[in-house]
Write an enzyme that holds these catalytic residues in place. Sequence first.
Site, PDB file in Angstrom:
ATOM      1  N   GLU A 428       1.313   2.875   5.835  1.00 17.72           N
ATOM      2  CA  GLU A 428       0.098   3.427   6.440  1.00 17.72           C
ATOM      3  C   GLU A 428       0.246   3.442   7.958  1.00 17.72           C
ATOM      4  OE1 GLU A 428      -3.261   0.981   5.603  1.00 17.72           O
ATOM      5  OE2 GLU A 428      -4.600   2.109   6.913  1.00 17.72           O
ATOM      6  N   ASP A 501      -2.549  -1.635   5.044  1.00 21.65           N
ATOM      7  CA  ASP A 501      -3.302  -2.742   5.615  1.00 21.65           C
ATOM      8  C   ASP A 501      -4.243  -3.339   4.578  1.00 21.65           C
ATOM      9  OD1 ASP A 501      -2.151  -2.489   8.065  1.00 21.65           O
ATOM     10  OD2 ASP A 501      -3.715  -1.197   8.889  1.00 21.65           O
ATOM     11  N   ASP A 503      -7.266  -3.839   4.577  1.00 24.30           N
ATOM     12  CA  ASP A 503      -8.666  -3.561   4.920  1.00 24.30           C
ATOM     13  C   ASP A 503      -9.163  -2.374   4.092  1.00 24.30           C
ATOM     14  OD1 ASP A 503      -7.430  -1.384   6.000  1.00 24.30           O
ATOM     15  OD2 ASP A 503      -7.804  -1.914   8.087  1.00 24.30           O
ATOM     16  N   ASP A 505      -9.740   0.806   4.793  1.00 15.90           N
ATOM     17  CA  ASP A 505      -8.936   2.019   4.904  1.00 15.90           C
ATOM     18  C   ASP A 505      -7.652   1.900   4.089  1.00 15.90           C
ATOM     19  OD1 ASP A 505     -10.680   3.339   6.429  1.00 15.90           O
ATOM     20  OD2 ASP A 505      -9.525   3.248   8.311  1.00 15.90           O
TER      21      ASP A 505
END
Length: 638
Positions: A428, A501, A503, A505
Amino acid sequence: MAQQAFDAPEYTASSIQILEGLSAVRKRPGMYIGSTDARGLHHLVSEVVDNSIDEVLAGACTEIEVVLHADGACSVRDNGRGIPVEVHPKYHRPTLEIVMTVLHAGSKFDRSAYKVSGGLHGVGVHVVNALSEWLEVRVWRDGQEYFQRYEHGAPVGPLATVGPAAATGTETKFKPDATILETIEFDAETVSRRLKELSFLNPGVTIRFRSERTGASETYHHAGGLSEFVEDLNANTNVLFRPPIQIHAKRDTTDIEVALQYNDGYNETLLAFVNNINTVDGGTHVVGLRSALTRTLNDYARQRGWVKGDKEGLTGEDAREGLTAVLSVKLLEPQFEGQTKAKLGNSEVKGQVESAVNQKLAEYLEEHPSVGQSLVTKALQAAQAREAARKARELTRRKGLLEGGGLPGKLADCHSRDPAQCELFIVEGDSAGGTAKQGRDREFQAILPLRGKILNVEKARLDKMLQNEHIRALITAIGIGIGDDQDLSQLRYHKIILMTDADVDGSHIRTLLLTLFYRKMPALIAEGRVYIAQAPLYRVQKGPKVWYAYTDEERDKAIAEAGGNRGVTIQRFKGLGEMNAEQLAETTMRPGARELLRVTVEDAARANELFQILMGEEVEPRRQYIEQHAVEVTNLDI
Ligand code: 0RA
């Protein structure tokens, strides 16, 4: 003790036979339950529940209760007739004891016509007993309650009469044997899902489920049967008509039931069962259903002039776009094939299902012309999109050739050309991509950075997907193609590793990628080629000593090991980009040091639900689902 014992056990020829039977099962458990992992463990529950379901099929049972107990045991109770207790003519022991200890309790006691044979199913409850640390059975019958306990499959006392009983039924409670099974922890969701499935397949029954560990509790009763099953699978979609089409027919001794409905999406969901067993690998019954669908839709469209006489017509894929169907057949002598015995082999069943569905579906379409019209319209659109996708693919291929090799510019490829050695990291963001490039072993690790969000493939047809730059880059890098001309032998990397990641997203991108693979390159997931990299959340340091922690608990453990908070520095990684190349390599990328999660698709219904909820139109179920579940992955040490 107030218990009245049956005749005391004695050491006879038949009891030797019993012990030999048990030790065979304990020596080669895989032969009986397929494997000794979580799948094998849950097979034990199915085996016991299936015995109660047989009682339902015999018309003698309406309720089943399954409990996962706090002590790790599982109990299954039904209100059937109760396992017979009278002395068995051949073995001279109570029949109950024979059922619990001897291979195949004997044809005299076959309760339902559609018994299961050939493979891992219906192996007998004695297999569960042999693989249990202990098992206790209670039977209510003839006005009495009976009880017997076994350890490692052998009775530890005689069958006892405990006292009077008003009702009838059977309860089997067992604790799996940790010395034989790799895991003995039941997964409440796995059990609950199977019970739900059984309640759709056997509409007469009420199944209660409870887990004392998770506190979960469910009651399943679906009088609508397969039709309700299909409605449930389509719960988060826009359906083209209501209620689902229902087919029930008999050909020879084979009982055939189908429910089907279309939604406005582009995917196919087809669940198929044989004698209540989920045939995840399909087989002759599925082939029969598919060819009937294609044939019937084509005939219907031609009769009305919507497909011209000389035109090629609708393909099977066209006819199944947006289809949700459940097929359940019951037959006398099913033959299951393949490694996991999840594929039906009986050749006669293809024709039986095909003939039944051809006839009944044509009748239905005659009677429901507006449904017929919308199905044909949808299939014709699918055919157009298929043609457009073919052209787009050809264009991509030709362009690829012109641009030399055709590999995407963003791909930092590895040196090795041996796919078995090679790994592709899909990373990413450009910045983490850069770090990964520095940290990788260029011999066998390739990096493809992806920026921003990739297209939501749940809502796009193939032709539109191929216009998307990210998706084209992925397809070319992976090498096997997409849609109906895939060639797994062209796979360029045997491990495809998603590195995002930790998180929101990151998890969104991961889910999008998994959707792409699941929908458009399902073989990749089926073959276990897709992995999720595990990046640490914390770095804990004291002096020269460094710990990486992947959870809050691990962080606390590391701090404790370091001797408390004094002189300890704790760094929290908010994203992959916060690690330097060496850190990323040593925690997340390097074989031996890293931990990868392999992505599996255990259950098509569940995956379908996950992707539909995460990617579909409805927002509220998506929010709820994300709160309740993480992406389905199983742990794997690499
Ligand atoms: C053999 C014969 C009969 C019932 C059963 C077995 C039976 C087995 C299980 C296993 C779990 N629950 C069960 N309930 C019943 C029929 C006996 C009769 O005719 O009364």
